[in-house]
Design a protein around this motif. Structure first.
Motif, PDB file in Angstrom:
ATOM      1  N   SER A 230       0.825  -1.199   0.000  1.00  0.00           N
ATOM      2  CA  SER A 230       0.000   0.000   0.000  1.00  0.00           C
ATOM      3  C   SER A 230       0.864   1.255   0.000  1.00  0.00           C
ATOM      4  O   SER A 230       0.607   2.209  -0.747  1.00  0.00           O
ATOM      5  CB  SER A 230      -0.922   0.001   1.221  1.00  0.00           C
ATOM      6  OG  SER A 230      -1.663   1.201   1.307  1.00  0.00           O
ATOM      7  N   ASP A 231       1.912   1.253   0.836  1.00  0.00           N
ATOM      8  CA  ASP A 231       2.818   2.406   0.899  1.00  0.00           C
ATOM      9  C   ASP A 231       3.475   2.657  -0.447  1.00  0.00           C
ATOM     10  O   ASP A 231       3.641   3.814  -0.862  1.00  0.00           O
ATOM     11  CB  ASP A 231       3.888   2.181   1.963  1.00  0.00           C
ATOM     12  CG  ASP A 231       3.367   2.429   3.373  1.00  0.00           C
ATOM     13  OD1 ASP A 231       2.261   2.982   3.506  1.00  0.00           O
ATOM     14  OD2 ASP A 231       4.064   2.070   4.341  1.00  0.00           O
TER      15      ASP A 231
ATOM     16  N   TYR B 287       1.396   4.666  -2.813  1.00  0.00           N
ATOM     17  CA  TYR B 287       1.347   6.102  -2.537  1.00  0.00           C
ATOM     18  C   TYR B 287       2.711   6.787  -2.686  1.00  0.00           C
ATOM     19  O   TYR B 287       2.786   7.922  -3.162  1.00  0.00           O
ATOM     20  CB  TYR B 287       0.830   6.355  -1.117  1.00  0.00           C
ATOM     21  CG  TYR B 287      -0.634   6.054  -0.927  1.00  0.00           C
ATOM     22  CD1 TYR B 287      -1.614   6.871  -1.495  1.00  0.00           C
ATOM     23  CD2 TYR B 287      -1.049   4.960  -0.168  1.00  0.00           C
ATOM     24  CE1 TYR B 287      -2.959   6.597  -1.319  1.00  0.00           C
ATOM     25  CE2 TYR B 287      -2.392   4.683   0.007  1.00  0.00           C
ATOM     26  CZ  TYR B 287      -3.349   5.502  -0.574  1.00  0.00           C
ATOM     27  OH  TYR B 287      -4.689   5.233  -0.405  1.00  0.00           O
TER      28      TYR B 287
ATOM     29  N   ASN C 148       7.900   8.630   3.091  1.00  0.00           N
ATOM     30  CA  ASN C 148       6.481   8.996   3.023  1.00  0.00           C
ATOM     31  C   ASN C 148       6.290  10.507   3.196  1.00  0.00           C
ATOM     32  O   ASN C 148       7.248  11.269   3.237  1.00  0.00           O
ATOM     33  CB  ASN C 148       5.663   8.210   4.050  1.00  0.00           C
ATOM     34  CG  ASN C 148       6.065   8.512   5.484  1.00  0.00           C
ATOM     35  OD1 ASN C 148       6.643   9.568   5.793  1.00  0.00           O
ATOM     36  ND2 ASN C 148       5.762   7.598   6.385  1.00  0.00           N
TER      37      ASN C 148
END
Length: 250
Positions: A79-80, A83, A110
């Motif tokens: 998921s990271d 993004y 992030n």
């Protein structure tokens, strides 16, 4: 060992030392450990995949059906990457574990400027073929999403694998590794500081060339092969040539 010496009547007749005997036993135990641990790991990861449908792992076997390389990423990592996967970096620990295998962490950053871990690879060796398998498996787990840019150390096998698997990604050599390489190859603190200034400060290409020529002349390194090689790779590490690309602050 004492028993063998008693039978042979002297240490010289045994034809090996106590340390040789210990090394042989360690080798046998290590082979047994790797086989049993590999089976355990595959079983463990299989159960993880059942519990977490987004958990991904894959591995290879060598020609003798022995455990080769392993890659895994959990649902959070995948998921990271969706993004924050615009920038991909590699951190490798070279054979510091009990299995004497390279452990590669694929990471990014992030929106809080914190490290995001995208996956792990425990590799059988450090060849181009193995790194190529790792990167292709990584992209399969991430639904084929390519990073805009890749930050890596100077490992040639990894560099060639990136060029094969991620040809459109901008490749940048890690500043920290480069600084250590300067210290190792030139061993002059003043030159290291001058090199880092060329590496990290933005200037035009003409200004860079002028500063580089003056630096090399001042330190008498015109005929140094390492310095010449680094200049030929300048578009992979100098801010002058990389400023228009996104690296997420890494």
């Amino acid at each position: 060992m004492d028993h063998l010496v008693d039978q042979a009547c002297s240490y010289s007749n045994v034809e090996h030392t106590k340390k040789d005997l210990q090394n042989r036993f360690d080798s046998i135990r290590r082979d047994e450990l790797q086989t049993s641990d590999a089976n355990y790991v595959i079983s463990y990861l299989t159960v993880k995949a059942v519990m977490d449908p987004e958990f991904f792992f894959d591995y290879t076997l060598d020609e003798d059906d022995r455990f080769g390389s392993l890659f895994w990423a959990d649902s959070t990592s995948r998921s990271d990457y969706g993004y924050f996967g615009d920038v991909l970096a590699f951190i490798a620990t070279y054979k510091t574990n009990v299995y004497q295998r390279p452990l590669v962490m694929l990471i990014g950053v992030n929106h809080h400027n914190s490290t995001a871990i995208f996956g792990f690879g425990l590799l059988g060796d450090e060849t181009i073929e193995t790194y190529t398998w790792l990167l292709r498996t990584f992209l399969v787990s991430m639904h084929g999403k390519m990073p805009q840019s890749v930050v890596t150390d100077g490992d040639r096998a990894m560099h060639k694998a990136i060029k094969i698997v991620m040809p459109e990604s901008v490749r940048r050599l890690c500043c920290w590794h480069l600084e250590r390489s300067v210290q190792t190859n030139i061993q002059d603190g003043n030159f290291t500081r001058a090199f880092c200034s060329c590496m990290l400060n933005f200037m035009t290409a003409e200004e860079f060339d002028l500063r580089w020529i003056n630096m090399v002349d001042n330190f008498g390194l015109n005929n140094n092969e390492w310095v010449y090689g680094m200049y030929s790779k300048r578009k992979q590490w100098a801010e002058t040539f990389l400023r228009d690309n996104f690296f997420g602050g890494m």
